[in-house]
Design an enzyme around this catalytic site. Structure first.
Site, mmCIF file in Angstrom:
data_model
loop_
_atom_site.group_PDB
_atom_site.id
_atom_site.type_symbol
_atom_site.label_atom_id
_atom_site.label_comp_id
_atom_site.label_asym_id
_atom_site.label_seq_id
_atom_site.Cartn_x
_atom_site.Cartn_y
_atom_site.Cartn_z
ATOM 1 N N ASP A 1 -41.019 39.387 -8.939
ATOM 2 C CA ASP A 1 -41.527 40.764 -8.966
ATOM 3 C C ASP A 1 -41.313 41.503 -10.282
ATOM 4 O O ASP A 1 -41.067 42.706 -10.287
ATOM 5 C CB ASP A 1 -40.900 41.577 -7.820
ATOM 6 C CG ASP A 1 -41.520 41.215 -6.482
ATOM 7 O OD1 ASP A 1 -42.752 41.181 -6.398
ATOM 8 O OD2 ASP A 1 -40.770 40.971 -5.522
ATOM 9 N N ASN B 1 -41.687 34.521 -7.284
ATOM 10 C CA ASN B 1 -42.190 35.326 -6.180
ATOM 11 C C ASN B 1 -43.053 36.480 -6.693
ATOM 12 O O ASN B 1 -42.581 37.321 -7.475
ATOM 13 C CB ASN B 1 -41.005 35.895 -5.376
ATOM 14 C CG ASN B 1 -41.443 36.893 -4.321
ATOM 15 O OD1 ASN B 1 -42.170 36.549 -3.394
ATOM 16 N ND2 ASN B 1 -41.014 38.141 -4.472
ATOM 17 N N GLU B 2 -44.318 36.504 -6.304
ATOM 18 C CA GLU B 2 -45.214 37.654 -6.486
ATOM 19 C C GLU B 2 -45.349 38.099 -7.949
ATOM 20 O O GLU B 2 -45.460 39.291 -8.226
ATOM 21 C CB GLU B 2 -44.743 38.839 -5.630
ATOM 22 C CG GLU B 2 -44.747 38.551 -4.141
ATOM 23 C CD GLU B 2 -44.208 39.710 -3.316
ATOM 24 O OE1 GLU B 2 -43.443 40.530 -3.874
ATOM 25 O OE2 GLU B 2 -44.523 39.809 -2.129
ATOM 26 N N VAL B 3 -45.351 37.145 -8.864
ATOM 27 C CA VAL B 3 -45.416 37.513 -10.273
ATOM 28 C C VAL B 3 -46.857 37.561 -10.778
ATOM 29 O O VAL B 3 -47.212 38.402 -11.609
ATOM 30 C CB VAL B 3 -44.580 36.548 -11.135
ATOM 31 C CG1 VAL B 3 -44.620 36.950 -12.600
ATOM 32 C CG2 VAL B 3 -43.138 36.495 -10.639
ATOM 33 N N GLU C 1 -51.072 37.217 0.338
ATOM 34 C CA GLU C 1 -50.327 37.988 1.322
ATOM 35 C C GLU C 1 -50.935 39.372 1.379
ATOM 36 O O GLU C 1 -51.609 39.815 0.445
ATOM 37 C CB GLU C 1 -48.843 38.069 0.961
ATOM 38 C CG GLU C 1 -48.571 38.819 -0.328
ATOM 39 C CD GLU C 1 -47.095 38.890 -0.656
ATOM 40 O OE1 GLU C 1 -46.281 38.333 0.084
ATOM 41 O OE2 GLU C 1 -46.757 39.512 -1.668
#
Length: 698
Positions: free
Chosen positions: A224, A261-263, A331
């Site tokens: 993130d 994660n979610e980068v 997501e």
């Protein structure tokens, strides 16, 4: 065995590192098993296997021509001495040497490395396995393997030394019991240990996954944010990544590496305003490091990705997609509970829930704390994050509101709002109701995605955030910090069963479709029964339909349009509900599944007091009977200080949270985990039954 004469091997009966003899210190072992020619985009299943063994060694003297002898006792095979690179003297820096052993296709079943020490040798036995994993990142065929029932995995505790190995095993076994076959090690958490002896001395996550048959989606711990590419950062990043890939290589459970994660989405957003997008750490740098250490495990740039334009060379797609095409994985956050069961808005996800009353008892000390919006309860709601060191979390009211508000969210919109003359009961019903809504929403969404296996999108997997909890607090978990199962974990056991029956309601055109769905690789035949009841438990209408489901597909059981024609004649939507169940033959055994459809929110259903009677018998077996009405979402709680779960005594499957119909008793047994329970022999009278009726009645 590493020899000059020295020998290298590995051992689960004593896997500690470093291993030493009088001249050599063995710091690392990496085992990578793959097919000849295998890479991130290609594998030929017919060719021979390669067992690549890499050693990180420090030595007080030089070895010009060391060799390694490998043995797999399970298969009765031993290699010839395999040459390694030379080993220079020096204890300050590690020397890496490796060897490849070719094994004919068809021989392997399970691999461990073996025996035969000499005077200057190190021996070790390591359990590993032969498998191939392909991650289809380009256009796929219908022969892809399906992953189902996978969860985002959370660290077990904020403090590593507090982690109980028995809790680790319990959480992983609970995932298996609820039908799951993959866990994701979240990139915002921590690397998980591969064996207890070398990684902190507490537990062996990957070895347990190997044992239990769980695949692992592993992520590098970047999350993130943007990571600048500069020598100072890379100096620590490169060894971190290499060491973790090497460490985990030997575990056949590891199914993929993701860069974080979610980068990717953050990079896409800043690239619209910043000229330099090359600071994205995952795009090339991590990809190159990971794949230089493994040929057997695929790589993606992060947890949510639009996939690749090309694998060779490696080029990410970012926003360069074609409208109407489906890429990568995604997501979706949507906390608007008015859309929770509107299938046309899916994907939606991530409604969180409270822990149970019993888990709150572990941390709440004063009677006034046992209310839904008490200061202590809200201090443990970290959604949305505080964004500062402020305490209690100033944003917690928003998270509480999303769970409860009738205007925009969850419990009061879809369930009777808890409120009784007993404050503790009201709090307990609030906790349970948030869990119930979470499970209802997730099960509906999972069923929608499983339906996709037979549709054009060919959806063969779903991940649920999240499996376990890091403390006693509000979260998205399916299992509480104490090990107690939430309603969701029982819901997952049903939603991820091999063959399921589920309703799909489209309110915009009042269409109800009931499908039987199978994830088996062969045709499945069975019988489905649809039965309408009123809330007093009187049967109004029933029908039986035979079905045959093709491999990885659906079969239509019922379809109707117009609520007036779907409902039993003369009845209102608030007075009736539909029970759907099936019986089928799969994997040479009989399987069953059931689900429920209410044509109106349960907030407005004309529920009737079920007057539930619970009869206890030997071995914590309980028979539940509804005397005068349907017990909507009947739930049995085990006492404070106990950890375990309930199983249906007929099917042996996890069972809790069901519609209890007068004349159709349900018998369940509590399976206790003695190691985690502080109360070893609970009194059967301390087990508590509840249903939606108890939201508003003592």
């Amino acid at each position: 065995m590493l020899s000059e004469s020295a020998t290298l091997l590995g051992s689960l009966d004593d896997p500690t590192y470093p291993r030493v003899n009088n001249a050599i210190l063995l710091d690392e072992i990496s085992i990578d098993i793959y097919k000849y020619g295998q890479n991130v985009s290609f594998v030929d299943q017919s060719v021979d296997w390669v067992v690549n063994v890499t050693f990180g060694v420090r030595s007080v003297k030089s070895y010009a021509s060391p060799t390694v002898t490998l043995s797999i006792p399970d298969l009765g095979i031993t290699s010839q001495p395999l040459p390694l690179g030379s080993i220079a003297p020096g204890m300050d820096a590690m020397t890496y040497v490796s060897a490849n052993w070719s094994i004919p296709d068809g021989i392997p079943e399970r691999c461990g490395q073996g025996t035969g020490p000499s005077d200057e040798s190190i021996t070790q036995t390591i359990t590993t396995g032969f498998r191939t994993i392909q991650l289809m990142q380009t256009a796929y065929s219908e022969e892809e393997i399906a992953s189902r029932g996978n969860q985002y995995f959370f660290p077990f505790d904020s403090f590593y030394t507090r982690i109980n190995p028995d809790v680790v095993r319990w959480v992983l076994e609970s995932a298996v019991q609820s039908g799951q076959n993959m866990l994701r090690v979240w990139g915002g958490g921590s690397y998980q240990p591969s064996d207890a002896a070398t990684d902190g001395g507490l537990y062996d996550f990957y070895s347990l996954c190997d044992e239990l048959g769980i695949l692992v989606w592993s992520e590098l711990i970047f999350s993130d944010t943007l990571y600048p590419i500069n020598p100072f950062l890379l100096e620590s990043v490169e060894p971190e990544v290499r060491q973790n890939v090497r460490r985990i290589n030997k575990h056949p459970s590891n199914a993929q590496w993701a860069g974080g994660n979610e980068v990717e989405g953050i990079v896409m957003s800043v690239n619209t305003s910043l000229a330099n997008g090359t600071h994205y750490l995952d795009e090339e740098y991590l990809y190159g490091v990971v794949l230089s250490e493994t040929n057997s495990v695929p790589y993606t740039d992060c947890s949510t990705t639009h996939g690749v334009l090309s694998l060779d060379p490696y080029v990410l797609r970012f926003a360069n997609g074609t409208p109407g095409y489906i890429y990568g994985n995604s997501e979706q956050y949507n906390y608007d509970a008015t859309q929770a069961f509107n299938l046309s808005t899916y994907p939606v996800s991530r409604f969180h829930s409270m822990p149970s009353f019993y888990t709150w008892k572990e941390v709440l000390e004063n009677p006034e704390d046992f209310t839904f919006n008490s200061t202590v309860v809200m201090s443990r709601d970290h959604h949305p994050p505080a964004g500062s060191l402020a305490w209690p979390n100033p944003n917690a009211p928003q998270g509480q509101y999303q769970m409860t508000s009738a205007m925009t969210s969850a419990v009061e919109l879809w369930l009777p709002a808890p409120g009784t003359s007993d404050a503790n009961q009201t709090f307990a019903q609030w906790c349970w109701s948030t869990q119930l809504f979470q499970s209802m929403n997730m099960v509906a969404e999972i069923a929608w995605y499983r339906r996709g296996a037979g549709m054009g999108e060919n959806n063969l997997g779903s991940l649920v955030w999240q499996l376990n909890d890091i403390w006693q607090g509000v979260s998205w978990s399916a299992i509480e910090y104490s090990g107690r199962w939430k309603v969701l974990n029982y819901g997952l056991a049903s939603a991820y069963a091999p063959v399921i029956i589920q309703p799909f309601w489209m309110p915009e055109n009042e269409t109800l479709t009931v499908l039987a769905t199978s994830d088996r690789w062969e045709n499945v035949n069975g019988v489905a029964q649809l039965t309408w009841y009123d809330w007093s438990g009187r049967m109004l209408k029933t029908s039986t339909t035979s079905f045959s489901i093709p491999a990885l597909n659906n079969s239509l059981v019922y379809e109707g349009t117009g609520l007036a024609t779907i409902l039993p004649a003369g009845y209102n939507a608030s007075d009736v509900w539909l029970l759907m169940n099936l019986t089928a033959q799969a994997d040479n055994e009989t399987v069953t599944n059931e689900s429920y459809f209410t044509p109106i929110s349960l907030t407005y259903a004309n529920l009737v007091d079920p007057k539930i009677v619970v009869r206890a018998s030997n071995n914590y077996t309980f028979t539940l009977s509804a005397q005068s009405g349907v017990g909507a979402w009947t739930w049995l709680d085990h006492p404070y200080g106990t950890v375990g779960y309930f199983v249906d005594t007929t099917t042996g499957s996890p069972s809790n949270g069901f519609y209890l119909v007068p004349g159709i008793d349900r018998t369940v047994q509590f399976v206790q985990n003695a190691k985690l329970s502080s109360v070893g022999n609970p009194d059967p009278s301390d087990f508590v039954v509840r249903s939606l009726w108890n939201n508003t009645h003592v």
